[in-house]
Design an enzyme around this catalytic site. Sequence first.
Site, PDB file in Angstrom:
ATOM      1  N   LEU A 132      12.044  24.168  32.108  1.00  0.00           N
ATOM      2  CA  LEU A 132      12.531  23.799  30.783  1.00  0.00           C
ATOM      3  C   LEU A 132      11.360  23.853  29.819  1.00  0.00           C
ATOM      4  CD1 LEU A 132      14.707  20.626  31.602  1.00  0.00           C
ATOM      5  CD2 LEU A 132      15.532  22.959  31.199  1.00  0.00           C
ATOM      6  N   ASP A 133      11.641  24.205  28.570  1.00  0.00           N
ATOM      7  CA  ASP A 133      10.590  24.184  27.559  1.00  0.00           C
ATOM      8  C   ASP A 133      10.033  22.767  27.424  1.00  0.00           C
ATOM      9  OD1 ASP A 133      11.112  26.851  27.024  1.00  0.00           O
ATOM     10  OD2 ASP A 133      12.483  26.399  25.384  1.00  0.00           O
ATOM     11  N   LYS A 134       8.816  22.682  26.928  1.00  0.00           N
ATOM     12  CA  LYS A 134       8.153  21.385  26.761  1.00  0.00           C
ATOM     13  C   LYS A 134       9.041  20.381  26.035  1.00  0.00           C
ATOM     14  CE  LYS A 134       4.244  19.207  24.390  1.00  0.00           C
ATOM     15  NZ  LYS A 134       3.036  19.434  23.554  1.00  0.00           N
TER      16      LYS A 134
ATOM     17  N   THR B  13      12.322  20.493  25.536  1.00  0.00           N
ATOM     18  CA  THR B  13      13.693  20.411  26.009  1.00  0.00           C
ATOM     19  C   THR B  13      13.735  19.376  27.125  1.00  0.00           C
ATOM     20  OG1 THR B  13      14.185  22.716  25.475  1.00  0.00           O
ATOM     21  CG2 THR B  13      15.595  21.658  27.113  1.00  0.00           C
TER      22      THR B  13
END
Length: 318
Positions: free
Chosen positions: A153-155, A157
């Site tokens: 997951l993105d930082k 998110t």
Amino acid sequence: MDDSKFFIDDFDELSEEDENETVIVADKNGERIDVYISMSLEDMSRNSVQKLIADGRVTVNEKLIKSNYKIKINDVIKIIIPEPELLDVKAENIDINIVYEDNDLAVINKPQGMVVHPAAGHYGGTLVNGLMYHLKDLSSINGVMRPGIVHRLDKNTSGLMLVAKNDKSHNFLAACLKEHSINRIYYALVEGNVKDDVGKVDAPLGRSEKDRKKRAVTTKNSKNAVTNYQVVKRYGKYTLLKLKLETGRTHQIRVHMKYIGHAVVGDDVYGSKLNKFGLEGQLLHSKTVGFIHPTTGEYMEFDSELPEYFQRVLKIID
């Protein structure tokens, strides 16, 4: 855990797509090869490409070239990326919300603001550092930098992630990702009133030619990307969406939402720079993950609540 390769591919789905040898078939004429490769490969700077060329690790049609070589349509470019130096990734006593754990896997509820795995210049404070402390056993498929990480997951998110505790489970879950049998549901608050109650964005994603740190809808050096969405609630100037991924590309939901004119609220990379709600990142949450267990063969599904800051914004706009 063996000290295997650190993959440069930064896509959400981490699997057999990541290799030390990469082949690209040129789709344009006249561009310098060092520029072209740096635009095509994930996290590869022009200087890094030039060093690979100087070290004889790049060939075009099986012949060595120099950095100023001008590519031609259908040139077959082969890049050999060397094994990295072994890096010491340390276990850290970081607070992690472990939703479920057994001998094969764990389900983690990642908070917004936490980086999933170490990267060059940033080796501490990540989810992986915490996993190494709390779980001990992690799969070695993705090397010393990404042990146990099947998808990411993105930082900024938040939400549920699967973590593999052994190689057998990792390979099984990676295969499930590839065949789209893992059920991944996200919730996002987006700008504007989404017209259709349900819809699908089927648009390939690749590196942006304008900014190599961003992704964009493009047909050049791209991979297919499909996002399904359904309206949960409309708030006039905003819409709460339920999104189901068929593929897992870097920034996929964020770029696809921008592409259809409804950027994710709080996304200062692909959306508005105005921070109306004092957010620290985009309102995008991995709410549900469902999968076949690699050992029991049973279907398991986990759901999570929207974070407090997400719910706070929904109350403000309601």
